[in-house]
Design a protein around this motif. Structure first.
Motif, PDB file in Angstrom:
ATOM      1  N   ARG A  77      -4.698  12.162  37.126  1.00  0.00           N
ATOM      2  CA  ARG A  77      -5.459  13.317  36.671  1.00  0.00           C
ATOM      3  C   ARG A  77      -6.966  13.075  36.680  1.00  0.00           C
ATOM      4  NH1 ARG A  77      -1.845  14.921  31.433  1.00  0.00           N
ATOM      5  NH2 ARG A  77       0.067  15.344  32.571  1.00  0.00           N
ATOM      6  N   LEU A  78      -7.404  11.836  36.828  1.00  0.00           N
ATOM      7  CA  LEU A  78      -8.830  11.551  36.809  1.00  0.00           C
ATOM      8  C   LEU A  78      -9.437  11.800  38.185  1.00  0.00           C
ATOM      9  CD1 LEU A  78      -9.146   8.288  34.704  1.00  0.00           C
ATOM     10  CD2 LEU A  78      -9.770  10.592  34.060  1.00  0.00           C
ATOM     11  N   VAL A  92     -11.679   2.718  32.282  1.00  0.00           N
ATOM     12  CA  VAL A  92     -12.306   3.671  31.381  1.00  0.00           C
ATOM     13  C   VAL A  92     -12.775   2.902  30.158  1.00  0.00           C
ATOM     14  CG1 VAL A  92     -11.977   5.773  30.021  1.00  0.00           C
ATOM     15  CG2 VAL A  92     -10.774   5.499  32.188  1.00  0.00           C
ATOM     16  N   SER A  93     -14.041   3.104  29.777  1.00  0.00           N
ATOM     17  CA  SER A  93     -14.556   2.427  28.593  1.00  0.00           C
ATOM     18  C   SER A  93     -13.938   3.051  27.349  1.00  0.00           C
ATOM     19  CB  SER A  93     -16.076   2.534  28.545  1.00  0.00           C
ATOM     20  OG  SER A  93     -16.455   3.854  28.208  1.00  0.00           O
ATOM     21  N   PRO A  94     -14.010   2.362  26.203  1.00  0.00           N
ATOM     22  CA  PRO A  94     -13.459   2.933  24.971  1.00  0.00           C
ATOM     23  C   PRO A  94     -14.079   4.281  24.589  1.00  0.00           C
ATOM     24  CG  PRO A  94     -13.894   0.598  24.664  1.00  0.00           C
ATOM     25  CD  PRO A  94     -14.464   0.984  25.997  1.00  0.00           C
ATOM     26  N   HIS A 110     -14.060  12.655  28.253  1.00  0.00           N
ATOM     27  CA  HIS A 110     -13.882  13.486  27.084  1.00  0.00           C
ATOM     28  C   HIS A 110     -14.749  14.741  27.135  1.00  0.00           C
ATOM     29  CE1 HIS A 110     -11.443  10.373  25.390  1.00  0.00           C
ATOM     30  NE2 HIS A 110     -12.426   9.499  25.423  1.00  0.00           N
ATOM     31  N   ARG A 111     -15.828  14.692  27.882  1.00  0.00           N
ATOM     32  CA  ARG A 111     -16.726  15.854  27.974  1.00  0.00           C
ATOM     33  C   ARG A 111     -16.517  16.653  29.247  1.00  0.00           C
ATOM     34  NH1 ARG A 111     -21.663  12.225  26.944  1.00  0.00           N
ATOM     35  NH2 ARG A 111     -20.845  11.180  25.112  1.00  0.00           N
TER      36      ARG A 111
END
Length: 112
Positions: A77-78, A92-94, A110-111
């Motif tokens: 999905r990315l 992916v970073s935290p 997330h954005r």
């Protein structure tokens, strides 16, 4: 609950021992009663030890599955919002930051 169930397994083992080992002064039971009693005792052993072991195995497997799922977004999905490239297994970073390996652009999952 698992400890309670294992008590039945120990009861089955005790019955097997008393049927096949030792002499209690009353004489040996006939072979038919030994075999029939052993089958019943084996049911106790299987239920007494099988249920707790299978529950522990299920619990371990579900814990491992949850550990694998938490915190990892599905890679299919990315996609990079700038160039549309599929990121696959990108790190992916935290905080949710990702660098596109195709256009070298940064974005946050997330954005959007």
């Amino acid at each position: 609950m698992l400890l309670f169930m294992s008590i039945f397994g120990f009861i089955g083992i005790a019955v097997l021992i008393f049927l096949w080992v030792g002499d209690d002064g009353f004489g040996e039971p006939p072979l038919f009663f030994k075999v029939f009693g052993s089958l019943i005792a084996m049911g106790f052993v299987l239920m007494g030890f099988g249920v707790p072991l299978s529950q522990m195995r299920k619990r371990k497997g579900s814990d491992e599955m949850l550990e694998g799922m938490i915190g990892k977004p599905p890679p299919a999905r990315l996609a990079c919002p700038s160039c549309g490239a599929n990121l696959g297994d990108a790190e992916v970073s935290p905080s949710g930051d990702v660098k596109c390996s195709y256009c070298n652009g940064w974005f946050n999952i997330h954005r959007g």
